[in-house]
Design an enzyme around this catalytic site. Structure first.
Site, PDB file in Angstrom:
ATOM      1  N   GLU A 159      -6.954   4.442   7.926  1.00 40.58           N
ATOM      2  CA  GLU A 159      -6.962   5.802   7.438  1.00 40.58           C
ATOM      3  C   GLU A 159      -8.053   6.258   6.682  1.00 40.58           C
ATOM      4  OE1 GLU A 159      -3.099   5.443   5.304  1.00 40.58           O
ATOM      5  OE2 GLU A 159      -1.964   5.002   7.111  1.00 40.58           O
ATOM      6  N   GLY A 217       2.741  -1.205   4.315  1.00 43.99           N
ATOM      7  CA  GLY A 217       2.746   0.420   4.155  1.00 43.99           C
ATOM      8  C   GLY A 217       4.212   0.722   3.658  1.00 43.99           C
ATOM      9  N   GLY A 218       4.825   1.289   4.695  1.00 41.79           N
ATOM     10  CA  GLY A 218       6.326   1.797   4.516  1.00 41.79           C
ATOM     11  C   GLY A 218       7.199   1.225   3.816  1.00 41.79           C
ATOM     12  N   GLY A 266       2.230   2.371  10.695  1.00 44.20           N
ATOM     13  CA  GLY A 266       3.046   3.318  10.397  1.00 44.20           C
ATOM     14  C   GLY A 266       4.099   3.700  11.743  1.00 44.20           C
ATOM     15  N   HIS A 287      -9.587   0.671   4.941  1.00 45.40           N
ATOM     16  CA  HIS A 287      -8.322   1.226   5.548  1.00 45.40           C
ATOM     17  C   HIS A 287      -8.623   1.956   6.521  1.00 45.40           C
ATOM     18  CE1 HIS A 287      -4.281   2.316   6.320  1.00 45.40           C
ATOM     19  NE2 HIS A 287      -3.897   1.175   5.670  1.00 45.40           N
ATOM     20  N   SER A 345       3.457  -2.039  10.173  1.00 46.22           N
ATOM     21  CA  SER A 345       5.039  -2.122  10.367  1.00 46.22           C
ATOM     22  C   SER A 345       5.480  -3.468  10.126  1.00 46.22           C
ATOM     23  CB  SER A 345       5.412  -1.457  11.833  1.00 46.22           C
ATOM     24  OG  SER A 345       4.607  -0.447  12.067  1.00 46.22           O
ATOM     25  N   GLU A 398      -5.347  -5.218  10.438  1.00 43.41           N
ATOM     26  CA  GLU A 398      -4.274  -4.022  10.857  1.00 43.41           C
ATOM     27  C   GLU A 398      -4.796  -3.673  12.179  1.00 43.41           C
ATOM     28  OE1 GLU A 398      -2.430  -2.758   6.822  1.00 43.41           O
ATOM     29  OE2 GLU A 398      -4.176  -1.846   7.212  1.00 43.41           O
ATOM     30  N   ASN A 424       0.933  -1.079   0.126  1.00 47.92           N
ATOM     31  CA  ASN A 424       0.027  -0.165  -0.080  1.00 47.92           C
ATOM     32  C   ASN A 424       0.734   1.222  -0.082  1.00 47.92           C
ATOM     33  OD1 ASN A 424      -1.858   2.115   0.297  1.00 47.92           O
ATOM     34  ND2 ASN A 424      -2.371   1.326   2.496  1.00 47.92           N
ATOM     35  N   TRP A 425       1.087   1.741  -1.146  1.00 49.40           N
ATOM     36  CA  TRP A 425       2.167   3.067  -1.187  1.00 49.40           C
ATOM     37  C   TRP A 425       1.228   4.254  -0.473  1.00 49.40           C
ATOM     38  CZ3 TRP A 425       4.147   2.673  -7.199  1.00 49.40           C
ATOM     39  CH2 TRP A 425       4.440   1.440  -7.374  1.00 49.40           C
ATOM     40  N   LYS A 426      -0.099   4.270  -0.360  1.00 50.38           N
ATOM     41  CA  LYS A 426      -0.701   5.380   0.317  1.00 50.38           C
ATOM     42  C   LYS A 426      -0.609   6.484  -0.583  1.00 50.38           C
ATOM     43  CE  LYS A 426      -0.028   3.346   4.776  1.00 50.38           C
ATOM     44  NZ  LYS A 426      -0.109   3.708   6.088  1.00 50.38           N
TER      45      LYS A 426
HETATM   46  C1  PEP Z   1      -0.735   0.049   5.861  1.00 50.17           C
HETATM   47  O1  PEP Z   1      -0.920   1.195   5.473  1.00 50.17           O
HETATM   48  O2  PEP Z   1      -1.574  -0.677   5.659  1.00 50.17           O
HETATM   49  C2  PEP Z   1       0.389  -0.537   6.636  1.00 50.17           C
HETATM   50  C3  PEP Z   1       0.368  -1.640   7.234  1.00 50.17           C
HETATM   51  O3  PEP Z   1       1.446   0.408   6.890  1.00 50.17           O
HETATM   52  P1  PEP Z   1       2.933   0.147   7.564  1.00 50.17           P
HETATM   53  O4  PEP Z   1       3.440  -1.127   7.035  1.00 50.17           O
HETATM   54  O5  PEP Z   1       3.721   1.444   7.146  1.00 50.17           O
HETATM   55  O6  PEP Z   1       2.374   0.273   9.118  1.00 50.17           O
END
Ligand code: PEP
Length: 266
Positions: free
Chosen positions: A106, A243-244, A182, A104, A222, A176, A9-11
């Site tokens: 967010e 994500g990251g 994050g 999600h 994470s 999640e 997930n590049w957001k």
């Molecule tokens: C996400 O945005 O779904 C996510 C898991 O982000 P991160 O890996 O950065 O925690």
């Protein structure tokens, strides 16, 4: 044997050019034989980058046969109409998306999405033949109040209402925990397994034991190349929503490799 699905997930990150390069690099690294043949790999760029990312992926897949699939980060519940700023599932399908992230945290936290709107989006995605990655998970406050399972149960009940079939090749659930997204505070393998097992038991009640057993449940929060192996070694963890660490081709492909190895399919 359940499918393994690792999705990035590049957001709201990268320029369209960087996105195309990142997608291409992911495909290139995977084509070097790093677990790609046993893991379904998905990248979810911002909507403006989808076409370019698709071209980046295609330029590699045509040579090697390794597939990186394309996903979007949301889709509206209507097919078309007066919904400024929204994108429909059919539009996403038209440009080559096979996947859509739905619900999600967010979106729930910053854009007013609820269990009900996530459900409407999910149903449309399924109806259009795309595969949803349906996100659920509790906040820190909810976990500390010992309400994590109650929240997960509600999110599944409302979120999956009206879904007729789950199982192989269909819907993916992403657990999640919001406190892990994050933050660098990854859930422990024990915490992840406990939640995933609970989710599978809920799916079994809502659908059937057979369907629940075939459903992919990803962990998200994470996930990195350092912790992916331990998380993926949990029996009910079937993949990751990343994500990251998905913004660097090296770390994302290392997670794919770790996932395949942890499941004994590397
Ligand atoms: C996400 O945005 O779904 C996510 C898991 O982000 P991160 O890996 O950065 O925690």
């Amino acid at each position: 044997m359940r499918e393994i699905v690792i999705a990035g997930n590049w957001k709201m990150n990268t320029t369209p050019f960087e996105g195309a390069m990142l997608a291409r690099k992911v495909a290139e690294l995977l084509s070097a034989g790093n677990g790609a043949t046993v893991v379904t790999v998905v990248v979810c760029p911002p909507a403006t980058h989808l076409a370019m990312a698709q071209a980046g992926i295609a330029s590699v897949t045509t040579e090697s046969g390794v597939k990186v699939e394309l996903g979007a980060q949301n889709a509206h519940w209507e097919h078309k109409g007066a919904f400024t700023g929204e994108i429909s599932a059919s539009m996403l399908k038209f440009i080559g998306c096979r996947w859509v992230i739905i619900g999600h945290s967010e979106r729930r936290q910053w854009f007013g999405e609820t269990d009900e709107t996530a459900n409407k989006r999910l149903l449309r995605v399924i109806r259009n033949g795309l595969r949803p990655i349906f996100c659920i998970g509790e906040t820190l406050e909810e976990r500390e109040a010992d309400r994590a399972f109650e929240v997960i149960e509600r999110q599944l009940k409302i979120g999956l209402d009206g879904v007729e079939n789950i199982g192989r090749g269909g819907l993916v659930i992403a657990y999640e925990p919001v406190w892990a997204i994050g933050t660098g505070h990854t859930a422990t393998p024990e915490q992840a397994q406990e939640a995933h097992q609970f989710i599978r038991s809920q799916l079994s009640e809502q659908f059937s034991e057979e369907a629940a057993a075939a459903t992919v449940i990803q962990y998200g929060g994470s996930m990195t190349p350092d912790n992916a192996g331990q998380l993926m070694a949990c029996p009910d963890v079937d993949g990751g929503l990343v994500g990251g660490a998905s913004l660097k081709a090296d770390s994302f492909s290392a997670i794919v490799k770790a996932a395949a190895e942890a499941k004994g399919r590397g």
